[in-house]
Motif scaffolding. Structure first.
Motif, PDB file in Angstrom:
ATOM      1  N   VAL A   1      20.940  -0.759   8.527  1.00  0.00           N
ATOM      2  CA  VAL A   1      21.740   0.400   8.094  1.00  0.00           C
ATOM      3  C   VAL A   1      23.184   0.338   8.581  1.00  0.00           C
ATOM      4  N   THR A   2      23.477  -0.544   9.509  1.00  0.00           N
ATOM      5  CA  THR A   2      24.851  -0.704   9.973  1.00  0.00           C
ATOM      6  C   THR A   2      25.491  -1.966   9.399  1.00  0.00           C
ATOM      7  N   SER A   3      24.835  -2.570   8.412  1.00  0.00           N
ATOM      8  CA  SER A   3      25.332  -3.803   7.802  1.00  0.00           C
ATOM      9  C   SER A   3      25.991  -3.514   6.458  1.00  0.00           C
ATOM     10  N   THR A   4      26.478  -4.570   5.835  1.00  0.00           N
ATOM     11  CA  THR A   4      27.065  -4.468   4.500  1.00  0.00           C
ATOM     12  C   THR A   4      26.036  -4.780   3.413  1.00  0.00           C
ATOM     13  N   LEU A   5      24.767  -4.944   3.788  1.00  0.00           N
ATOM     14  CA  LEU A   5      23.710  -5.146   2.806  1.00  0.00           C
ATOM     15  C   LEU A   5      23.303  -3.804   2.207  1.00  0.00           C
TER      16      LEU A   5
ATOM     17  N   SER B   1       7.636  -3.483  15.430  1.00  0.00           N
ATOM     18  CA  SER B   1       8.218  -2.185  15.091  1.00  0.00           C
ATOM     19  C   SER B   1       9.337  -2.425  14.089  1.00  0.00           C
ATOM     20  N   LEU B   2       9.516  -1.499  13.160  1.00  0.00           N
ATOM     21  CA  LEU B   2      10.577  -1.629  12.167  1.00  0.00           C
ATOM     22  C   LEU B   2      11.938  -1.196  12.680  1.00  0.00           C
ATOM     23  N   TRP B   3      11.997  -0.485  13.793  1.00  0.00           N
ATOM     24  CA  TRP B   3      13.217   0.237  14.154  1.00  0.00           C
ATOM     25  C   TRP B   3      14.404  -0.648  14.501  1.00  0.00           C
ATOM     26  N   GLU B   4      14.220  -1.724  15.223  1.00  0.00           N
ATOM     27  CA  GLU B   4      15.355  -2.597  15.549  1.00  0.00           C
ATOM     28  C   GLU B   4      15.920  -3.227  14.274  1.00  0.00           C
ATOM     29  N   PHE B   5      15.021  -3.678  13.399  1.00  0.00           N
ATOM     30  CA  PHE B   5      15.454  -4.239  12.114  1.00  0.00           C
ATOM     31  C   PHE B   5      16.179  -3.160  11.298  1.00  0.00           C
ATOM     32  N   TRP B   6      15.597  -1.969  11.209  1.00  0.00           N
ATOM     33  CA  TRP B   6      16.195  -0.880  10.441  1.00  0.00           C
ATOM     34  C   TRP B   6      17.586  -0.537  10.956  1.00  0.00           C
ATOM     35  N   ASP B   7      17.730  -0.430  12.271  1.00  0.00           N
ATOM     36  CA  ASP B   7      19.034  -0.109  12.846  1.00  0.00           C
ATOM     37  C   ASP B   7      20.066  -1.180  12.511  1.00  0.00           C
ATOM     38  N   SER B   8      19.633  -2.436  12.474  1.00  0.00           N
ATOM     39  CA  SER B   8      20.528  -3.530  12.122  1.00  0.00           C
ATOM     40  C   SER B   8      20.926  -3.467  10.646  1.00  0.00           C
TER      41      SER B   8
ATOM     42  N   THR C   1      24.441  -8.117  -1.783  1.00  0.00           N
ATOM     43  CA  THR C   1      25.218  -7.758  -2.970  1.00  0.00           C
ATOM     44  C   THR C   1      26.529  -8.525  -2.884  1.00  0.00           C
ATOM     45  N   PRO C   2      27.353  -8.466  -3.915  1.00  0.00           N
ATOM     46  CA  PRO C   2      28.648  -9.154  -3.820  1.00  0.00           C
ATOM     47  C   PRO C   2      29.488  -8.689  -2.635  1.00  0.00           C
ATOM     48  N   GLY C   3      29.275  -7.464  -2.165  1.00  0.00           N
ATOM     49  CA  GLY C   3      30.043  -6.953  -1.034  1.00  0.00           C
ATOM     50  C   GLY C   3      29.465  -7.280   0.335  1.00  0.00           C
ATOM     51  N   THR C   4      28.369  -8.023   0.378  1.00  0.00           N
ATOM     52  CA  THR C   4      27.747  -8.365   1.665  1.00  0.00           C
ATOM     53  C   THR C   4      28.577  -9.426   2.380  1.00  0.00           C
ATOM     54  N   SER C   5      28.876  -9.173   3.643  1.00  0.00           N
ATOM     55  CA  SER C   5      29.663 -10.142   4.420  1.00  0.00           C
ATOM     56  C   SER C   5      28.814 -11.349   4.793  1.00  0.00           C
ATOM     57  N   ALA C   6      29.464 -12.465   4.991  1.00  0.00           N
ATOM     58  CA  ALA C   6      28.767 -13.691   5.399  1.00  0.00           C
ATOM     59  C   ALA C   6      28.071 -13.484   6.738  1.00  0.00           C
ATOM     60  N   SER C   7      28.711 -12.756   7.646  1.00  0.00           N
ATOM     61  CA  SER C   7      28.102 -12.550   8.966  1.00  0.00           C
ATOM     62  C   SER C   7      26.849 -11.676   8.864  1.00  0.00           C
ATOM     63  N   ASP C   8      26.872 -10.640   8.032  1.00  0.00           N
ATOM     64  CA  ASP C   8      25.669  -9.813   7.851  1.00  0.00           C
ATOM     65  C   ASP C   8      24.571 -10.585   7.141  1.00  0.00           C
TER      66      ASP C   8
ATOM     67  N   PRO D   1       0.865  -1.187   0.000  1.00  0.00           N
ATOM     68  CA  PRO D   1       0.000   0.000   0.000  1.00  0.00           C
ATOM     69  C   PRO D   1       0.903   1.240   0.000  1.00  0.00           C
ATOM     70  N   ARG D   2       0.487   2.269  -0.669  1.00  0.00           N
ATOM     71  CA  ARG D   2       1.333   3.452  -0.861  1.00  0.00           C
ATOM     72  C   ARG D   2       1.903   4.003   0.441  1.00  0.00           C
ATOM     73  N   GLN D   3       1.093   4.134   1.462  1.00  0.00           N
ATOM     74  CA  GLN D   3       1.541   4.758   2.708  1.00  0.00           C
ATOM     75  C   GLN D   3       2.191   3.776   3.694  1.00  0.00           C
ATOM     76  N   CYS D   4       2.300   2.507   3.321  1.00  0.00           N
ATOM     77  CA  CYS D   4       2.841   1.476   4.219  1.00  0.00           C
ATOM     78  C   CYS D   4       4.327   1.688   4.463  1.00  0.00           C
ATOM     79  N   PRO D   5       4.727   1.819   5.738  1.00  0.00           N
ATOM     80  CA  PRO D   5       6.159   1.901   6.025  1.00  0.00           C
ATOM     81  C   PRO D   5       6.798   0.536   5.820  1.00  0.00           C
ATOM     82  N   ARG D   6       7.976   0.531   5.185  1.00  0.00           N
ATOM     83  CA  ARG D   6       8.670  -0.724   4.959  1.00  0.00           C
ATOM     84  C   ARG D   6      10.173  -0.505   4.970  1.00  0.00           C
ATOM     85  N   ALA D   7      10.852  -1.522   5.490  1.00  0.00           N
ATOM     86  CA  ALA D   7      12.311  -1.553   5.532  1.00  0.00           C
ATOM     87  C   ALA D   7      12.745  -2.767   4.720  1.00  0.00           C
ATOM     88  N   MET D   8      13.696  -2.552   3.823  1.00  0.00           N
ATOM     89  CA  MET D   8      14.099  -3.606   2.907  1.00  0.00           C
ATOM     90  C   MET D   8      15.615  -3.717   2.874  1.00  0.00           C
TER      91      MET D   8
END
Length: 182
Positions: free
Chosen positions: A160-164, A151-158, A60-67, A49-56
């Motif tokens: 944005v600090t990753s290599t994804l 809540s999206l925030w814990e996932f989002w914080d994880s 990528t090739p640069g993504t670490s195995a741990s992330d 839905p247009r107004q739905c908040p989402r974190a995605m």
């Protein structure tokens, strides 16, 4: 629902638009008026839905195995989308439509890898709006993990600090970020 070669898409809950006119969105970070569209890569970010908040997030090739393990999880595939429980009913019930446009009328926006395509002139779709269909099935068929969170925030914080690679859309509509315990 993805564009054909040489096309870009615009997703909407309004199936009756005949001409798209450039405008400056209320939340725009740039002063220019645009008509916005997305390519095949970015289309899944708009299966909501247009107004739905989402974190995605996606690998990528640069993504670490741990992330990859920490964010995507074991057997989690290459991409994950997250929404909040408060949006599930709207996600499952929305009637979403896609408008097809010739990509020739648009230019890439954002970079070095564009996150959208824009034009500054009015454009007509190549045909009538097409129903997007079952959004849950679209995610499954595309191999995109869909998570439903309080809540999206814990996932989002994880994320944005990753290599994804990541994207957050309409996060201002998310449940407010929890206050830190003092």
């Amino acid at each position: 629902m993805r564009p054909q070669p040489g096309e870009v898409l615009h997703f909407s809950e309004d199936p009756a638009i005949t001409v798209f006119h450039p405008h400056v969105a209320a939340t725009a970070q740039q002063p220019e008026a645009y008509v916005w569209a997305v390519d095949e890569v970015q289309a899944p970010a708009y299966w909501f839905p247009r107004q739905c908040p989402r974190a995605m997030a996606w690998a990528t090739p640069g993504t670490s195995a741990s992330d990859r393990e920490r964010v995507l999880g074991p057997g989690g595939g290459e991409r994950v989308h997250a929404i909040e429980y408060d949006w599930v009913e709207r996600f499952l019930g929305v009637e979403l439509f896609a408008y097809r446009f010739s990509a020739a009328a648009f230019r890439p926006f954002g970079g070095p890898v564009p996150h959208a395509f824009v034009t500054t002139v009015p454009v007509e779709p190549l045909g009538p709006a097409q129903p997007v269909g079952d959004l849950l099935r679209l995610h499954r068929d595309a191999g995109i993990q869909l998570r439903v969170l309080d809540s999206l925030w814990e996932f989002w914080d994880s994320v944005v600090t990753s290599t994804l690679q990541f994207s957050g859309i309409r996060l201002r509509n998310a449940t407010p970020r929890p206050q830190a315990h003092q």
